[in-house]
Design an enzyme around this catalytic site. Structure first.
Site, PDB file in Angstrom:
ATOM      1  N   ASN A 185     -45.747 -24.329 -66.808  1.00 14.56           N
ATOM      2  CA  ASN A 185     -45.881 -23.429 -65.671  1.00 14.56           C
ATOM      3  C   ASN A 185     -45.590 -24.175 -64.367  1.00 14.56           C
ATOM      4  OD1 ASN A 185     -46.756 -20.852 -64.484  1.00 14.56           O
ATOM      5  ND2 ASN A 185     -48.476 -22.041 -63.681  1.00 14.56           N
ATOM      6  N   GLU A 186     -44.582 -23.704 -63.644  1.00 15.55           N
ATOM      7  CA  GLU A 186     -44.269 -24.212 -62.299  1.00 15.55           C
ATOM      8  C   GLU A 186     -44.082 -25.725 -62.245  1.00 15.55           C
ATOM      9  OE1 GLU A 186     -47.417 -22.614 -59.823  1.00 15.55           O
ATOM     10  OE2 GLU A 186     -46.234 -20.837 -59.381  1.00 15.55           O
ATOM     11  N   TYR A 329     -43.967 -16.015 -54.577  1.00 12.55           N
ATOM     12  CA  TYR A 329     -44.851 -15.769 -53.447  1.00 12.55           C
ATOM     13  C   TYR A 329     -44.153 -15.991 -52.102  1.00 12.55           C
ATOM     14  CZ  TYR A 329     -48.641 -16.269 -56.899  1.00 12.55           C
ATOM     15  OH  TYR A 329     -49.461 -16.140 -57.987  1.00 12.55           O
ATOM     16  N   GLU A 402     -46.018 -14.157 -62.095  1.00 10.76           N
ATOM     17  CA  GLU A 402     -47.060 -14.191 -61.074  1.00 10.76           C
ATOM     18  C   GLU A 402     -46.527 -13.581 -59.799  1.00 10.76           C
ATOM     19  OE1 GLU A 402     -49.147 -17.758 -59.955  1.00 10.76           O
ATOM     20  OE2 GLU A 402     -49.329 -18.424 -62.041  1.00 10.76           O
ATOM     21  N   TRP A 459     -57.106 -24.078 -56.565  1.00  8.64           N
ATOM     22  CA  TRP A 459     -56.666 -25.454 -56.405  1.00  8.64           C
ATOM     23  C   TRP A 459     -57.243 -26.075 -55.129  1.00  8.64           C
ATOM     24  CZ3 TRP A 459     -55.820 -26.373 -61.063  1.00  8.64           C
ATOM     25  CH2 TRP A 459     -55.104 -25.496 -61.884  1.00  8.64           C
TER      26      TRP A 459
END
Length: 521
Positions: A185-186, A329, A402, A459
């Site tokens: 992921n990412e 995002y 996401e 985070w």
């Protein structure tokens, strides 16, 4: 198929998707400043399109030392004072480890057709490759998957030799339930935050990007992502050779996908900066997995600093994804720093592609602000990045894995404000409309996952920003629906909710609180 035919399709398919990195991820089954038309309903999407929510192991599970779990780098990092806002940590998080049945009921009540989750590496292999598999960790995730299967909810999970060993264990233990895997992921965001900026563990960086005790921001991220790409390729090779045929699943990867617009309108240099920014952002990770090597733009500017793949590596990397997962995002302006002067901070370095990015032009932001200083509401950016992927990667299947909204600081302080999150509804409506528009233009987008099911540990921001459809009381850990959860429930039931009757939603929210015994909150 006519819209009326789509609207009558009510069956729910089982879909599992998992990621295999430090935690494995699973999901069960134009000008960017101009918003898409916000009238959108479920009937605007094709049959089989997945609507879901998403979470991440460290951000929700808690129980950081329970049942044989080992320590992760985030467990250690969060316990260093000052690393996290308000000194938050994931020791308890949302206590999903003990409350997962309740959380599955929340998803079921929304009517989602897919759920994306992650599997904690240190819960499965607390002592790494040379230690024993933790049976309690296997049992925990099997219990989650079993209950999701009982609810008919589609699933999804995330996965050099340690990683492959972890991936194999996940394939063996969960592959008969998980039908869509994502390895990492990412990865592109991780190397940026951990090895360029030094904000995430292991906190490596060098000036002018940051002041860390160790690191080289111009070189280390190239090596780190190179190794992650190879780990992905080896995990996929094992899956395809040993598991895919009998388990019938698919495997891909998820990237942090930003869109850019030229800072100086009609400026050719800034348009070239946009092209470079996308190559250094998207192509850096995806080009090797589709075409077997890095983008030519990166090789041109980075030269021998950019690692090279062997012939054997290129062979097993090329075509090593069945789909692309898009976490979106950000849409920002891009300015050329190769032939133009730029502000100090690293934009004039090759690792950034000689591109400066900003969220405003002449003091005017590119979109409405959110809870992150560089995240703006720009629905057209999602449509543009999807169309870019369609063209660059031959319209490979895509999932928006996401996409979500957190309010700007100070906007949601009181509980009543937090629960009446109209802007979150507007956000998801506009971005879903952008996805629907891309599908009409021919993009093979197959799902949309709202980040996140519930407020969680974000985070380095700790618990100071909230993306959830459900509010989590930090004292009691009770889950409380926001009106965005009620709207999403209506949307998935094919009641579009475009003409928002806030009185109706407020009344239903109060009723839900009374039923849960929370009317006094």
């Amino acid at each position: 198929m006519p819209e009326s035919s789509r609207a009558t399709t009510t069956h729910r398919r089982l879909l599992l998707l998992c990621f295999l990195s430090s935690s494995a991820l699973c999901f069960v089954l134009s000008e960017p400043v101009e918003a898409e038309e916000e009238i959108v309903s479920r009937s605007h999407f094709p049959d089989g399109f997945l609507f879901g929510t998403t979470t991440s192991a460290y951000q929700i599970e808690g129980a950081y030392l329970d049942d044989g779990k080992g320590l992760s780098n985030w467990d250690v990092f969060c316990h260093v004072p000052g690393n996290i806002k308000e000194n938050g940590n994931g020791d308890t998080a949302d206590n999903h480890y003990n409350l997962f049945l309740e959380d599955i009921e929340l998803m079921h009540s929304l009517g989602v057709t897919a759920y994306r989750l992650s599997i904690s590496w240190t819960r499965i292999l607390p002592r790494g490759r040379y230690g024993e598999v933790n049976p309690m960790g296997i049992m925990f995730y099997n219990r989650i998957l079993d209950h999701l299967v009982l609810k008919g909810t589609p699933l999804s999970i995330q996965a050099l030799e340690d990683f492959v060993h972890f991936a194999r264990i996940c394939f063996e233990s969960f592959g008969h339930k998980v039908k869509h895997w994502a390895t990492i992921n990412e990865a592109n965001l991780f190397v940026d935050m951990a090895y360029i900026r030094g904000w995430y563990p292991p906190s490596h960086c060098s000036p002018p990007f940051g002041k860390c005790s160790a690191g080289n921001s111009d070189v280390e991220p190239l090596i780190a992502l190179h190794n992650m790409i190879l780990a992905h390729g080896k995990a996929v090779k094992i899956y395809r050779q040993e598991f895919q045929g009998k388990q019938g699943g698919s495997i891909g990867i998820v990237l942090h996908a930003m869109w850019y617009e030229p800072l100086r309108a009609n400026n050719e240099l800034d348009q070239q900066a946009v092209t470079r920014g996308l190559a250094f952002g998207v192509g850096w990770l995806l080009d090797p997995l589709v075409y077997g090597d890095y983008p030519s733009e990166m090789r041109l500017f980075l030269g021998d600093a950019l690692p090279r793949f062997t012939v054997d590596e290129m062979d097993y990397l090329k075509g090593s994804i069945d789909y692309i997962g898009i976490n979106h995002y950000l849409t920002l302006y891009a300015k050329d720093c190769l032939h133009s002067s730029c502000a100090p901070g690293g934009s004039d370095h090759a690792i950034r592609g000689y591109v400066y990015t900003t969220g405003d032009r002449d003091g005017v932001p590119i979109g409405q602000p959110t809870g992150n200083a560089r995240f703006f509401v720009v629905p057209g950016g999602l449509k543009n990045i999807v169309n870019y992927m369609k063209q660059r990667y031959n319209n490979m299947p895509m999932y928006v894995t996401e996409n979500g909204y957190a309010p700007p600081p100070g906007e949601e302080v009181q509980l009543n404000q937090i629960l009446h999150d109209v802007k979150r509804i507007d956000y998801h409506k506009s971005y879903l409309a952008a996805v629907a528009s891309s599908i009409r233009d021919g993009a093979d987008v197959r799902g949309y996952f709202a980040w996140s099911l519930m407020d969680n540990f974000e985070w380095i921001d700790g618990y100071t920003v909230r993306y959830g459809l459900y509010y989590v009381d930090r004292t009691t850990l009770k889950r409380i629906p926001k009106i965005s959860a009620l709207w999403y429930r209506d949307f998935l039931a094919n009641s579009s909710g475009n003409g928002l009757d806030l009185t109706q939603y407020h009344g239903r929210l109060e009723q839900d609180l009374r039923v849960a015994g929370l009317e006094d909150l």
